[in-house]
Design a protein around this motif. Structure first.
Motif, PDB file in Angstrom:
ATOM      1  N   VAL A   6      42.152  39.135  35.620  1.00 37.94           N
ATOM      2  CA  VAL A   6      41.410  38.517  34.524  1.00 37.94           C
ATOM      3  C   VAL A   6      40.105  37.971  35.082  1.00 37.94           C
ATOM      4  N   THR A   7      38.987  38.434  34.535  1.00 38.01           N
ATOM      5  CA  THR A   7      37.666  37.954  34.942  1.00 38.01           C
ATOM      6  C   THR A   7      36.897  37.502  33.726  1.00 38.01           C
ATOM      7  N   THR A   8      35.954  36.609  33.928  1.00 34.54           N
ATOM      8  CA  THR A   8      35.134  36.111  32.830  1.00 34.54           C
ATOM      9  C   THR A   8      33.703  36.594  33.015  1.00 34.54           C
ATOM     10  N   PRO A   9      32.935  36.700  31.928  1.00 34.97           N
ATOM     11  CA  PRO A   9      31.568  37.216  32.023  1.00 34.97           C
ATOM     12  C   PRO A   9      30.606  36.207  32.645  1.00 34.97           C
ATOM     13  N   PHE A  10      29.512  36.754  33.151  1.00 38.58           N
ATOM     14  CA  PHE A  10      28.468  35.932  33.787  1.00 38.58           C
ATOM     15  C   PHE A  10      27.665  35.187  32.723  1.00 38.58           C
ATOM     16  N   ARG A 115      33.743  43.954  30.676  1.00 46.02           N
ATOM     17  CA  ARG A 115      32.737  43.532  31.650  1.00 46.02           C
ATOM     18  C   ARG A 115      33.435  43.127  32.945  1.00 46.02           C
ATOM     19  N   LYS A 116      32.887  43.581  34.034  1.00 42.16           N
ATOM     20  CA  LYS A 116      33.314  43.094  35.346  1.00 42.16           C
ATOM     21  C   LYS A 116      32.049  42.640  36.067  1.00 42.16           C
ATOM     22  N   ASP A 117      31.690  41.390  35.823  1.00 44.68           N
ATOM     23  CA  ASP A 117      30.410  40.867  36.306  1.00 44.68           C
ATOM     24  C   ASP A 117      30.525  40.329  37.738  1.00 44.68           C
ATOM     25  N   ALA A 125      27.579  48.381  43.423  1.00 50.41           N
ATOM     26  CA  ALA A 125      28.820  48.733  44.110  1.00 50.41           C
ATOM     27  C   ALA A 125      28.705  48.346  45.573  1.00 50.41           C
ATOM     28  N   ARG A 126      29.767  47.803  46.140  1.00 51.41           N
ATOM     29  CA  ARG A 126      29.816  47.468  47.558  1.00 51.41           C
ATOM     30  C   ARG A 126      30.641  48.549  48.255  1.00 51.41           C
ATOM     31  N   LYS A 127      30.026  49.143  49.295  1.00 58.93           N
ATOM     32  CA  LYS A 127      30.668  50.264  49.975  1.00 58.93           C
ATOM     33  C   LYS A 127      31.138  49.867  51.371  1.00 58.93           C
ATOM     34  N   PHE A 137      30.778  46.345  40.358  1.00 57.99           N
ATOM     35  CA  PHE A 137      30.582  45.390  39.278  1.00 57.99           C
ATOM     36  C   PHE A 137      29.719  46.059  38.203  1.00 57.99           C
ATOM     37  N   GLY A 138      30.189  45.961  36.979  1.00 58.28           N
ATOM     38  CA  GLY A 138      29.469  46.586  35.864  1.00 58.28           C
ATOM     39  C   GLY A 138      30.357  46.611  34.635  1.00 58.28           C
TER      40      GLY A 138
END
Length: 404
Positions: A6-10, A115-117, A125-127, A137-138
């Protein structure tokens, strides 16, 4: 509970309980599940009215899907796309920035994307050292994978409803055309009947069709229009039979007059009693059997009869006839009167007549006398169930509008 998913928006963007529930649902995607992204997209397009989204929002979803490299949505490969608004705008056919943000919010609200902020709200993207994406994130497309079956079912229901609408509209158009031309033919050729009143009822039915009708608006009108068509056809058939009987009588009279007079004594009865018997036989009225209307229409016009069916419901013609026997006794109609009605009208139509009498019980002084009068008219070919049923349907609909 899948707390870590569970994530919340920015920023100032709020999150609803429905969005939290949607995130929990995507966390329960079964391992190995896949779905063709364009098949899911087509289902979402088909079900857009159910989802409450506009065509422009679907254009934005289409653009988002183009940033997902595979045709198959699968959780193992990550379901987050991270285009910038400028890139999205180009692939969404140059949609303006404010409009783009509004439709992205609509897709989130409809539960088609999440949303995954990141901490600063940026999409990226982190690689890892090998160049593989560790975290992105997007916008997550996981809801499309989680709801693939639900969207497919919704699309099927919408397609079925569209087909039902098309069939109903087509049937109503054909029936309406038939009734209009049958009334015109009857008027032009002078068929017996109150065609002016029938035409007024036809015009009343057509006025009840909205300019932009739905299936629920057309179906009751179609039922009544079909009943009206049946009634008109019955009257025209009765008129035609009457003309044929008259023509045959004239031909028979000419044939008798032209017959050999020497054999006339052989055709005469040998006694007054026989002569009287033959006279009574030839003068007995003849009529075509009354045509039965669909059971569903009868129950719609006479809903009270359901209370007297087996188990408190009428589900078949046998149930209706059983209920009619109970109602006949309750209304004080003698067995002989009901038997006469069955012999003249047929058992089904006699049961329908009793159901109609029950529906009008408050306006009829003697149910038995009324049924006998209907039976006599039916024997002369002067009675049809159609007007009674249509009058009761109109009365029921009027009462429904007043109550509502």
């Amino acid at each position: 509970m899948q707390v870590g998913n569970v994530t919340t928006p920015f920023g100032r963007r709020p999150i609803s309980l429905a969005q939290i529930k949607g995130q929990m649902r995507t966390a329960e995607i079964r391992p190995g599940k896949t779905a063709d992204k364009w098949k899911v997209f087509r289902d979402a397009c088909e079900a857009r009215a159910v989802l409450g989204i506009q065509d422009r929002a679907l254009a934005v979803l289409d653009a988002l899907l183009t940033f997902y490299p595979d045709n198959e949505l699968r959780e193992e490969r990550g379901l987050v796309v991270f285009p910038s608004n400028d890139q999205l705008s180009v692939r969404a056919h140059g949609i303006a920035g404010t409009t783009l943000r509004r439709h992205l919010a609509a897709l989130v609200e409809a539960g088609l994307i999440q949303r995954k902020d990141s901490a600063n709200g940026k999409r990226y993207a982190r690689k890892d050292d090998a160049g593989a994406i560790e975290e992105a994130f997007g916008f997550s497309l996981a809801p499309l994978l989680a709801r693939a079956e639900e969207l497919a079912q919704a699309a099927q229901q919408v397609a079925a409803e569209r087909k039902r609408f098309r069939i109903t509209k087509e049937a109503l158009s054909i029936c309406r055309r038939d009734v209009r031309k049958l009334i015109s033919a009857a008027m032009e050729e002078g068929a017996a009947g109150d065609w002016g009143r029938i035409e007024e009822y036809f015009l009343e039915l057509t006025r009840r069709i909205p300019r932009s009708p739905k299936t629920a608006d057309m179906e009751p009108v179609l039922d009544e229009m079909q009943m009206l068509r049946e009634e008109i056809i019955n009257r025209l058939e009765t008129h035609q039979d009457s003309e044929n009987m008259t023509s045959n009588a004239v031909q028979n009279e000419r044939h008798i007059q032209n017959s050999n007079t020497e054999s006339s004594n052989e055709l005469e009865p040998s006694s007054r009693n026989e002569q009287g018997a033959k006279s009574n036989e030839t003068s007995r009225p003849t009529s075509e059997p009354i045509k039965a209307f669909p059971l569903g229409m009868v129950l719609k016009a006479c809903p009270e009869i359901n209370d007297y069916g087996p188990g408190g419901a009428v589900g078949s013609w046998r149930d209706l006839m059983s209920a009619a026997v109970v109602v006949r006794s309750m209304l004080g109609v003698s067995p002989s009167a009901y038997q006469d009605a069955c012999e003249v009208m047929g058992e089904q139509n006699a049961a329908v007549a009793v159901a109609c009498i029950l529906g009008r019980a408050g306006h009829i002084n003697s149910a038995g006398g009324y049924l006998r009068d209907l039976t006599r008219k039916a024997a002369r070919g002067e009675f049809s169930l159609g007007p009674m049923l249509m009058a009761l349907m109109r009365a029921n609909q009027g009462a429904g509008r007043k109550v509502g």
